[in-house]
Design a protein around this motif. Structure first.
Motif, PDB file in Angstrom:
ATOM      1  N   ALA A 141       0.688  -1.229   0.259  1.00 13.45           N
ATOM      2  CA  ALA A 141      -0.128  -0.129   0.093  1.00 13.45           C
ATOM      3  C   ALA A 141       0.754   1.461  -0.108  1.00 13.45           C
ATOM      4  O   ALA A 141       0.381   2.234  -0.802  1.00 13.45           O
ATOM      5  CB  ALA A 141      -0.873   0.105   1.127  1.00 13.45           C
ATOM      6  N   SER A 142       1.820   1.100   0.613  1.00 16.31           N
ATOM      7  CA  SER A 142       2.963   2.459   0.703  1.00 16.31           C
ATOM      8  C   SER A 142       3.465   2.474  -1.019  1.00 16.31           C
ATOM      9  O   SER A 142       3.521   3.889  -1.216  1.00 16.31           O
ATOM     10  CB  SER A 142       3.924   2.382   1.790  1.00 16.31           C
ATOM     11  N   LEU A 143       3.914   1.483  -1.405  1.00 15.00           N
ATOM     12  CA  LEU A 143       4.358   1.709  -2.746  1.00 15.00           C
ATOM     13  C   LEU A 143       3.455   2.043  -3.588  1.00 15.00           C
ATOM     14  O   LEU A 143       3.541   3.117  -4.486  1.00 15.00           O
ATOM     15  CB  LEU A 143       4.872   0.098  -3.178  1.00 15.00           C
ATOM     16  N   VAL A 144       2.214   1.767  -3.476  1.00 22.29           N
ATOM     17  CA  VAL A 144       0.982   2.457  -4.288  1.00 22.29           C
ATOM     18  C   VAL A 144       0.824   3.784  -4.081  1.00 22.29           C
ATOM     19  O   VAL A 144       0.719   4.579  -5.000  1.00 22.29           O
ATOM     20  CB  VAL A 144      -0.168   1.532  -3.811  1.00 22.29           C
ATOM     21  N   ILE A 145       0.907   4.245  -2.826  1.00 18.66           N
ATOM     22  CA  ILE A 145       0.871   5.559  -2.421  1.00 18.66           C
ATOM     23  C   ILE A 145       1.904   6.468  -3.175  1.00 18.66           C
ATOM     24  O   ILE A 145       1.762   7.737  -3.516  1.00 18.66           O
ATOM     25  CB  ILE A 145       0.500   5.861  -1.071  1.00 18.66           C
ATOM     26  N   VAL A 146       3.181   5.899  -3.112  1.00 16.38           N
ATOM     27  CA  VAL A 146       4.391   6.644  -3.453  1.00 16.38           C
ATOM     28  C   VAL A 146       4.116   6.753  -5.082  1.00 16.38           C
ATOM     29  O   VAL A 146       4.460   7.736  -5.682  1.00 16.38           O
ATOM     30  CB  VAL A 146       5.468   5.967  -3.237  1.00 16.38           C
ATOM     31  N   LEU A 147       3.846   5.865  -5.615  1.00 19.63           N
ATOM     32  CA  LEU A 147       3.730   5.771  -7.097  1.00 19.63           C
ATOM     33  C   LEU A 147       2.400   6.597  -7.702  1.00 19.63           C
ATOM     34  O   LEU A 147       2.539   7.043  -8.815  1.00 19.63           O
ATOM     35  CB  LEU A 147       3.651   4.222  -7.758  1.00 19.63           C
ATOM     36  N   ARG A 148       1.537   6.544  -6.817  1.00 14.77           N
ATOM     37  CA  ARG A 148       0.141   7.113  -7.083  1.00 14.77           C
ATOM     38  C   ARG A 148      -0.052   8.246  -6.071  1.00 14.77           C
ATOM     39  O   ARG A 148      -1.186   7.797  -5.265  1.00 14.77           O
ATOM     40  CB  ARG A 148      -1.027   6.296  -7.582  1.00 14.77           C
ATOM     41  N   PRO A 149       0.272   9.225  -5.864  1.00 13.63           N
ATOM     42  CA  PRO A 149      -0.044  10.082  -4.704  1.00 13.63           C
ATOM     43  C   PRO A 149      -1.566  10.527  -4.488  1.00 13.63           C
ATOM     44  O   PRO A 149      -2.120  10.626  -3.472  1.00 13.63           O
ATOM     45  CB  PRO A 149       0.869  11.453  -4.975  1.00 13.63           C
ATOM     46  N   ARG A 150      -2.120  10.541  -5.553  1.00 14.30           N
ATOM     47  CA  ARG A 150      -3.444  10.877  -5.534  1.00 14.30           C
ATOM     48  C   ARG A 150      -4.637   9.754  -4.774  1.00 14.30           C
ATOM     49  O   ARG A 150      -5.655  10.258  -4.437  1.00 14.30           O
ATOM     50  CB  ARG A 150      -4.134  10.881  -7.062  1.00 14.30           C
ATOM     51  N   LEU A 151      -3.907   8.821  -4.404  1.00 13.79           N
ATOM     52  CA  LEU A 151      -4.500   7.659  -3.750  1.00 13.79           C
ATOM     53  C   LEU A 151      -4.381   7.660  -2.255  1.00 13.79           C
ATOM     54  O   LEU A 151      -5.016   6.950  -1.323  1.00 13.79           O
ATOM     55  CB  LEU A 151      -4.256   6.143  -4.218  1.00 13.79           C
ATOM     56  N   MET A 152      -3.401   8.881  -1.736  1.00 16.50           N
ATOM     57  CA  MET A 152      -3.408   9.091  -0.532  1.00 16.50           C
ATOM     58  C   MET A 152      -4.651   9.281   0.305  1.00 16.50           C
ATOM     59  O   MET A 152      -5.701  10.178   0.156  1.00 16.50           O
ATOM     60  CB  MET A 152      -2.222  10.272  -0.112  1.00 16.50           C
ATOM     61  N   PRO A 153      -4.959   8.508   1.351  1.00 19.44           N
ATOM     62  CA  PRO A 153      -6.071   8.850   2.174  1.00 19.44           C
ATOM     63  C   PRO A 153      -5.940   9.725   3.121  1.00 19.44           C
ATOM     64  O   PRO A 153      -5.916   9.343   4.282  1.00 19.44           O
ATOM     65  CB  PRO A 153      -6.305   7.186   2.844  1.00 19.44           C
ATOM     66  N   TRP A 154      -5.938  11.043   2.630  1.00 19.94           N
ATOM     67  CA  TRP A 154      -5.646  12.244   3.550  1.00 19.94           C
ATOM     68  C   TRP A 154      -6.708  12.284   4.712  1.00 19.94           C
ATOM     69  O   TRP A 154      -6.340  12.551   5.686  1.00 19.94           O
ATOM     70  CB  TRP A 154      -5.595  13.506   2.912  1.00 19.94           C
TER      71      TRP A 154
END
Length: 374
Positions: A141-154
């Protein structure tokens, strides 16, 4: 008893019977709640009834317990003269066809002992596998967020950080202040004997910054936020919210576990610094009262003798402890079974495991730093 029924049992809704002209008439509710505590006595009483004809058509409701009780009192043979509805007769015939459950086979005590030992030995391995699976999901999940920052659950990260950090400011400050005062009072009694009053600053500075601040904060958060994570995930499993998330294609790890774990990894080091400041403040107040050390001298001495490296070590421990607490809380939340008692059991296990893991990690870090000379 065979001819009539006591008055306290002959009440509306209660299972009762009476004898009229040689006919045994059953009425009321013949269910487990109504028969609870009187099943054996009722079966014996019915078995002793001398009636040539039975009428159960007036029974309000049967369940399996009531039907089995009645069949056993008839020695598993339906009376020749039986007045009942078609549905009641069908149920009675089903009970007769199924029969009673066979008794469980007796097992040898040695077999039971070996089985218990085997389960105890294999149980930790199931925890290890699930924990590693959760850790792998977090890394992905951390790799996904790094590669696709728009998926960050702010939003989720903000909410979890508030729950884990802001709401814990009061209790951590209070406990830190009191622990600092206690340590200072205890140390002052020993230092007075040798005239080494000023060295209380050295002791408090290193002990609080490096060990007590991170450890005390982590234990409080483990009992407070770690248990809350387990209880919340367990409640979501019971209410089938996790299943609903899966149906809608929402990742549990990305939207639930990742914000929970990351928020603790961010909040615990900040709470460690907060707790450390209040612990030092409590120690300074106690040193002023016991050893007559002015606050200005306490601050100057602290700045001279305590290297900033100790603060960095304490903050690094806070990150590690927060991550460990979040992982353990989510791990035990995932293992909650679909019953209410499992939530409490898993929550208790989560707190114990979190505190134990924090202490083990602290010991490992202390030994590692001592071996490296730091």
């Amino acid at each position: 008893m065979a001819a009539s029924v006591p008055m306290e049992r002959a009440q509306a809704g209660k299972p009762h019977w009476r004898i009229e002209n040689g006919t045994a008439i059953l009425e009321g509710l013949w269910t487990f709640p109504a028969l609870h505590g009187q099943i054996a006595a009722t079966e014996q009483a019915l078995h002793a009834v001398a009636a040539s004809r039975w009428d159960i058509s007036g029974v309000e409701r049967f369940d399996t317990v009531g039907l089995r009780l009645l069949v056993r009192s008839w020695d598993r043979v339906l009376p020749q003269q039986l007045v009942c509805s078609d549905a009641q007769r069908a149920l009675l015939e089903q009970i007769l066809a199924v029969g009673d459950a066979p008794p469980l086979p007796r097992r040898h005590i040695l077999v039971d002992t070996l089985t218990a030992i085997g389960e105890a030995l294999l149980h930790p391995f199931s925890h290890v596998g699930d924990f590693l699976r959760l850790l792998g999901g977090y890394v992905l999940a951390s790799l996904v967020i790094v590669l696709r920052p728009r998926l960050m659950p702010w939003r989720e990260l903000s909410v979890e950080s508030y729950r884990a950090g802001v709401t814990a400011l009061g209790i951590t400050a209070l406990v830190g202040y009191l622990i600092g005062m206690v340590l200072s009072y205890l140390s002052a009694q020993q230092l007075l004997q040798y005239g080494a009053n000023i060295f209380i600053v050295d002791f408090l500075g290193i002990a609080v910054l490096r060990e007590l601040g991170p450890l005390l904060c982590a234990i409080l958060i483990a009992g407070r936020s770690g248990s809350a994570l387990t209880a919340r995930i367990g409640a979501m499993k019971l209410s089938q919210e996790l299943d609903a998330m899966s149906v809608h294609g929402i990742s549990h790890t990305l939207r639930l576990y990742w914000p929970m774990i990351s928020s603790l990894a961010l909040a615990v080091p900040l709470l460690t610094l907060w707790t450390t400041l209040f612990a030092l403040a409590g120690g300074a107040v106690a040193a002023r009262g016991q050893l007559d050390i002015p606050f200005s001298l306490f601050i100057d001495r602290f700045r001279d003798v305590v290297p900033v490296r100790q603060l960095y070590i304490g903050l690094a421990k806070g990150v590690m402890f927060g991550f460990a607490i979040g992982m353990v809380g989510c791990h035990f939340g995932e293992r909650v079974k679909p019953d209410s008692t499992s939530v409490g059991t898993s929550t208790t296990a989560s707190v114990v495991a979190s505190i134990t893991l924090v202490i083990v990690l602290d010991a490992i870090v202390a030994v590692a730093l001592s071996l490296t000379g730091k």
